[in-house]
Design an enzyme around this catalytic site. Sequence first.
Site, mmCIF file in Angstrom:
data_model
loop_
_atom_site.group_PDB
_atom_site.id
_atom_site.type_symbol
_atom_site.label_atom_id
_atom_site.label_comp_id
_atom_site.label_asym_id
_atom_site.label_seq_id
_atom_site.Cartn_x
_atom_site.Cartn_y
_atom_site.Cartn_z
ATOM 1 N N TYR A 38 0.835 -1.198 0.000
ATOM 2 C CA TYR A 38 0.000 0.000 0.000
ATOM 3 C C TYR A 38 0.872 1.251 0.000
ATOM 4 O O TYR A 38 0.609 2.204 -0.742
ATOM 5 C CB TYR A 38 -0.908 -0.032 1.222
ATOM 6 C CG TYR A 38 -1.755 1.202 1.431
ATOM 7 C CD1 TYR A 38 -2.892 1.430 0.651
ATOM 8 C CD2 TYR A 38 -1.436 2.131 2.424
ATOM 9 C CE1 TYR A 38 -3.683 2.555 0.857
ATOM 10 C CE2 TYR A 38 -2.222 3.245 2.638
ATOM 11 C CZ TYR A 38 -3.336 3.456 1.848
ATOM 12 O OH TYR A 38 -4.124 4.576 2.058
ATOM 13 N N LYS A 69 0.827 4.222 -2.848
ATOM 14 C CA LYS A 69 0.466 5.597 -2.518
ATOM 15 C C LYS A 69 1.663 6.547 -2.664
ATOM 16 O O LYS A 69 1.480 7.732 -2.991
ATOM 17 C CB LYS A 69 -0.104 5.661 -1.101
ATOM 18 C CG LYS A 69 -1.509 5.098 -0.983
ATOM 19 C CD LYS A 69 -2.511 5.879 -1.834
ATOM 20 C CE LYS A 69 -3.947 5.499 -1.550
ATOM 21 N NZ LYS A 69 -4.924 6.256 -2.374
#
Length: 226
Positions: A144, A148
């Site tokens: 993640y 991001k």
Amino acid sequence: MDFGGRSVVVTGGTGALGNAVVDALIAHNAVCHIPSHVSEDTSPQRQGARIYPGIELADQDQVDAFYANIGPIWASIHLAGGFAAKPIAKTDKAHLLAQLDTNLISCFLCCRAALKGMPQGGRIVNVAARPALEPRTGAGMTVYTIAKSGVAALTMALAEEVAKDGVLVNAIAPSIMDTPANRKAMPKADHDHWPKVEEVAATILFLASPDNLVTRGAIVPVYGRS
């Protein structure tokens, strides 16, 4: 602040943050266009907003067709994404690619297509995350954090590339937001310290608005007191 009937795309516009953003946009006289990946969206219809079902945001052809069908837009706000928290030993290439598709590839494709619909300039707002600014806080959610961080890098690079065309590109970087799903997942957390979706929406609204005359290339922390 008044959008004056301008068209605004909001990906992820049926989620907790998305609903807050769409409500705020409608209240400020924007016309919202909301792509949805489900084949038949049953979300309540709102005056000033239209939902387009069955659009996969990681598919270039579908994204291009969606934006081309709308015509000229003022702003494109990219809230769609997904969270994954697992130690890297319990993830693999498939997990990484899924997070890249959901968070980075979808954002890239929407930015790319949106620019074609902004011949007179406009605004783009992406969603990074706190670990994109503070990667060490991404321990236990490495895939993640990678995705991001890519959104943050995309935002800053693109902001420099298109500023001459009158397009201002920025992103927000939320911490954990106060949503029903997050409260259920973390019932013992101090929910009062989490930023409310309406508060985060207010930051997004300014960055996407005609009132934003100079801010570009920013990754704005929206942490509240968390």
